[in-house]
Every structure is written in structure tokens, then in C-alpha cells.
Design a protein around this motif. Structure first.
Motif, PDB file in Angstrom:
ATOM      1  N   VAL A 176       0.863  -1.189   0.000  1.00 12.15           N
ATOM      2  CA  VAL A 176       0.000   0.000   0.000  1.00 12.15           C
ATOM      3  C   VAL A 176       0.891   1.228   0.000  1.00 12.15           C
ATOM      4  O   VAL A 176       1.910   1.277   0.701  1.00 12.15           O
ATOM      5  CB  VAL A 176      -0.923   0.031   1.239  1.00 12.15           C
ATOM      6  N   GLN A 177       0.507   2.211  -0.797  1.00 12.12           N
ATOM      7  CA  GLN A 177       1.186   3.507  -0.705  1.00 12.12           C
ATOM      8  C   GLN A 177       0.146   4.585  -0.410  1.00 12.12           C
ATOM      9  O   GLN A 177      -0.971   4.554  -0.915  1.00 12.12           O
ATOM     10  CB  GLN A 177       1.949   3.838  -1.989  1.00 12.12           C
ATOM     11  N   PHE A 178       0.518   5.522   0.447  1.00 10.14           N
ATOM     12  CA  PHE A 178      -0.320   6.674   0.748  1.00 10.14           C
ATOM     13  C   PHE A 178       0.126   7.823  -0.148  1.00 10.14           C
ATOM     14  O   PHE A 178       1.299   8.212  -0.135  1.00 10.14           O
ATOM     15  CB  PHE A 178      -0.198   7.075   2.217  1.00 10.14           C
ATOM     16  N   VAL A 206      -0.335  -3.566  -5.811  1.00 13.14           N
ATOM     17  CA  VAL A 206      -0.133  -2.264  -5.182  1.00 13.14           C
ATOM     18  C   VAL A 206      -1.481  -1.557  -5.065  1.00 13.14           C
ATOM     19  O   VAL A 206      -2.263  -1.498  -6.017  1.00 13.14           O
ATOM     20  CB  VAL A 206       0.873  -1.410  -5.977  1.00 13.14           C
ATOM     21  N   HIS A 207      -1.764  -1.068  -3.874  1.00 12.61           N
ATOM     22  CA  HIS A 207      -2.997  -0.323  -3.598  1.00 12.61           C
ATOM     23  C   HIS A 207      -2.612   1.099  -3.214  1.00 12.61           C
ATOM     24  O   HIS A 207      -1.798   1.306  -2.310  1.00 12.61           O
ATOM     25  CB  HIS A 207      -3.787  -0.966  -2.462  1.00 12.61           C
ATOM     26  N   THR A 208      -3.181   2.071  -3.906  1.00 11.78           N
ATOM     27  CA  THR A 208      -2.887   3.477  -3.612  1.00 11.78           C
ATOM     28  C   THR A 208      -4.054   4.100  -2.861  1.00 11.78           C
ATOM     29  O   THR A 208      -5.185   4.105  -3.352  1.00 11.78           O
ATOM     30  CB  THR A 208      -2.616   4.271  -4.902  1.00 11.78           C
ATOM     31  N   ILE A 209      -3.777   4.592  -1.663  1.00 16.85           N
ATOM     32  CA  ILE A 209      -4.786   5.312  -0.885  1.00 16.85           C
ATOM     33  C   ILE A 209      -4.535   6.796  -1.088  1.00 16.85           C
ATOM     34  O   ILE A 209      -3.545   7.343  -0.596  1.00 16.85           O
ATOM     35  CB  ILE A 209      -4.719   4.944   0.612  1.00 16.85           C
ATOM     36  N   LEU A 222      -4.478   9.043  11.050  1.00 20.94           N
ATOM     37  CA  LEU A 222      -4.858   7.795  11.722  1.00 20.94           C
ATOM     38  C   LEU A 222      -6.119   7.202  11.095  1.00 20.94           C
ATOM     39  O   LEU A 222      -6.282   5.979  11.043  1.00 20.94           O
ATOM     40  CB  LEU A 222      -5.082   8.042  13.214  1.00 20.94           C
ATOM     41  N   HIS A 223      -6.991   8.072  10.621  1.00 13.55           N
ATOM     42  CA  HIS A 223      -8.205   7.604   9.933  1.00 13.55           C
ATOM     43  C   HIS A 223      -7.820   6.805   8.681  1.00 13.55           C
ATOM     44  O   HIS A 223      -8.372   5.719   8.426  1.00 13.55           O
ATOM     45  CB  HIS A 223      -9.076   8.801   9.553  1.00 13.55           C
ATOM     46  N   MET A 228      -6.673   1.515   5.968  1.00 16.03           N
ATOM     47  CA  MET A 228      -5.753   0.590   5.301  1.00 16.03           C
ATOM     48  C   MET A 228      -5.805  -0.793   5.944  1.00 16.03           C
ATOM     49  O   MET A 228      -5.961  -1.805   5.247  1.00 16.03           O
ATOM     50  CB  MET A 228      -4.320   1.130   5.368  1.00 16.03           C
ATOM     51  N   PHE A 229      -5.676  -0.843   7.268  1.00  9.37           N
ATOM     52  CA  PHE A 229      -5.645  -2.137   7.945  1.00  9.37           C
ATOM     53  C   PHE A 229      -6.981  -2.866   7.843  1.00  9.37           C
ATOM     54  O   PHE A 229      -7.015  -4.095   7.773  1.00  9.37           O
ATOM     55  CB  PHE A 229      -5.255  -1.957   9.407  1.00  9.37           C
TER      56      PHE A 229
END
Length: 324
Positions: A176-178, A206-209, A222-223, A228-229
Motif C-alpha cells: 500500500v502507498q499513501f 499495489v494499492h494506492t490510498i 490515523l483515519h 488501510m488495515f
């Protein structure tokens, strides 16, 4: 209060001579100059800087507009920019836009009214048209503000490649990438594009947030981490800014996730504060000091009507820590 006539009387010179010394006009002997300065100090006379600057059309003050100076990256930028400006005879006027379009616009108007010599802009809440209306030298940090406005940044494309290859070499298969909002035309977004490309080319999930514009607070971050988790149960790698990465580490300890056995984390920025945490963070280090010196040098050259390059990309490096 003492005035210029009092200085002239104390120094035994004419008012015109005092004025010429203060405005550095014409030839004045060192002996006379010293007499005037000694007289000013003795009687406690302080020149009217606003009037003096109006006459000279120069204030030797530079405005710096940043989104949120409580963030370690921006605090470090402020430190180096102020330091290099001071070495070059300039003072800094710091403006904390605090992610507010209204505040940024008010600060720009204030800086223009006070006739600062130039502005370094690292904030990004306004439209490009608003920046193009500013009638003074400008240099942008990591933000595209218009065709003729210089931009100074790190080599973010290479940064994304370094981060991706390192996680791949560490055996990650689901990462995951932020990322910051893609709405903003920021050079920093290039690292997320290159990171995703390398992952896709290597057949790594790969997941992009993508976070909202101006997301800086701990509560907001934190939100996203909680999301993500809860959304990606089997991730084994994370790529995020140093601030975000450190919050991910803390959340891992709460959830009983072992770092780096269960989850490997790569940060981005390489700020001084990121070195203080345990485990030490593996991060892509931006050369923050070099970037800031380059931005200041470019602005001073603009002020002096010298030619400069419109874009600079500074080399980033991978700093290996204990999170991978």
C-alpha cells in the motif's frame, strides 16, 4: 524621540550627510560614516525602515508561505531557508497558511503591501491564476504554479523507483502507498506514479490510498491508516511520508504486527526527526538543505534580474533502517 537632526548635531555634520549615509548614496568617507553611526548609537536613533525601503525600493525581506510548519518537513525547510537568506543579507517573514485558502490569499496580499523583495511558496491552496497575478519574484517548492515560475524539488520519480525496488527486494508481494491528492499539480505526485509502475511491472499488488488535499493532522492520518488495515488484510509493505510511516509503526505495535517480519515500511523525506524513532525508519531522503539553498539562490537571482533555470530536481537517496 531622537530624529535625524539630532544625529547631525551630535555627529557635527549636515542633515544631508546623515541621509546619504543612511541610504548609502554618493561618496562618504569612512571617518564620516563612523561619526554618523556612532552618533546614532549614542542618542538611540533608529531609522524609519519603511521610509528608507520605500526610497530604495528594496526591503531585504523575503516571504515564505508554507502549509503547516508543525510538520517536521516544513519546519526543516524553514530552518534552512532562513539560514541561507540571512547569510545573503535577507530577513525572513514566515507565513503559516495552515491549509487555508483564505489565509494564504491574505498572506500574499500582506507581503505585497509590505513590499517584500520576493516570495518562496510551498503552500498550494490557490488556483494557478492567483499566483500568476503576483507582481514580484516567486520561487515554488514542489508546486507547479505557472509556466514562468521556477520550481525546485527532489527527483521524485527516482524516489518512487528506489522505494518500490527496495520493497520488492525485501520480498513484498502486496503493498500500500499513501499518496497526496492527484487534483494538485505537484511534482511530488510523480513518486507515486513511478512507484506504482515499478510494482505493476514486477507483478506486485499495489494499492494506492489517495488522501484529501492538505491532510496533515494526526487524527486525519490515523483515519487513513485504520482504513488501510481494515481494507487490506494481507499487506506486507507500506510506502508513505516519514510522518505517516511513523504513525503506521505505532499502529502496528497496537495491533501486534511485527516490523519488519510481518510488515515492511519505507518512508519518504528523511527529516532529522525521523532519525529519532525506534525502530529506525527506512526512508527515501530528500536533500532538504540543498533544495532550500537552491530556492533561495534562484529567488535572489530573480530579484537581481539574472537568468535562471525554471526547474531543478535534486537527487534522493535510500537510507536503510530497521523497518525493512
Amino acid at each position: 524621540m531622537a530624529n535625524i537632526k539630532d544625529v547631525a548635531k551630535e555627529a557635527g555634520v549636515s542633515v544631508t550627510t546623515v541621509s546619504r549615509v543612511m541610504n548609502d548614496r554618493g561618496y562618504i568617507s569612512e571617518k564620516t560614516r563612523k561619526k554618523v553611526y556612532d552618533a546614532m548609537e549614542k542618542i538611540g536613533y533608529h531609522p524609519n525602515e519603511l521610509a528608507k525601503n520605500f526610497f530604495r525600493q528594496k526591503t531585504n525581506i523575503i516571504g515564505l508561505i508554507l502549509p503547516d510548519i508543525s510538520i517536521s518537513f516544513y519546519a526543516e525547510e524553514t530552518k534552512y531557508i532562513e539560514e541561507h537568506l540571512y547569510k545573503n543579507g535577507y530577513k525572513l517573514m514566515l507565513c503559516n497558511a495552515y491549509n487555508s485558502k483564505e489565509r494564504e490569499k491574505e498572506y500574499i496580499n500582506m507581503l505585497q503591501r509590505n513590499k517584500v523583495d520576493g516570495i518562496i511558496i510551498g503552500s498550494h491552496t490557490l488556483e494557478i491564476e492567483d499566483y500568476l497575478k503576483i507582481d514580484m519574484p516567486i520561487v515554488a517548492l514542489d508546486r507547479y504554479l505557472g509556466e514562468n515560475i521556477p520550481i525546485v524539488s527532489a527527483d521524485h520519480i527516482q524516489g518512487g523507483i528506489l522505494a518500490a525496488n527496495h520493497l520488492i527486494n525485501c520480498g513484498c508481494k502486496n503493498v500500500v502507498q499513501f499518496a497526496g491528492t492527484s487534483v494538485l499539480n505537484s511534482s511530488a505526485n510523480k513518486r507515486h506514479i513511478s512507484f506504482e509502475k515499478v510494482m505493476n511491472d514486477s507483478n506486485v499488488n499495489v494499492h494506492t490510498i489517495e488522501m484529501e488535499l492538505n491532510t496533515f493532522s494526526k487524527e486525519q492520518n490515523l483515519h487513513y491508516i485504520d482504513y488501510m488495515f481494515n481494507s487490506y488484510k494481507d499487506i506486507d509493505g507500506v510506502f508513505a511520508t516519514d510522518n505517516m510511516a511513523i504513525l503506521v509503526i505505532k499502529e502496528c505495535y497496537k495491533r501486534g504486527i511485527d516490523i519488519p517480519k510481518d510488515l515492511k515500511i519505507v518512508g519518504y523525506d528523511g527529516t532529522e526527526s525521523s532519525e529519532l524513532f525506534i525502530p529506525t525508519l527506512t526512508t527515501i531522503k530528500q536533500p532538504i538543505k540543498e533544495i532550500c539553498i537552491d530556492a533561495v539562490n534562484k529567488l535572489i537571482k530573480l530579484i537581481n534580474n539574472e537568468n535562471i533555470s525554471l526547474e531543478s530536481n535534486h537527487t534522493v537517496t535510500l537510507i536503510k533502517g530497521e523497518t525493512t
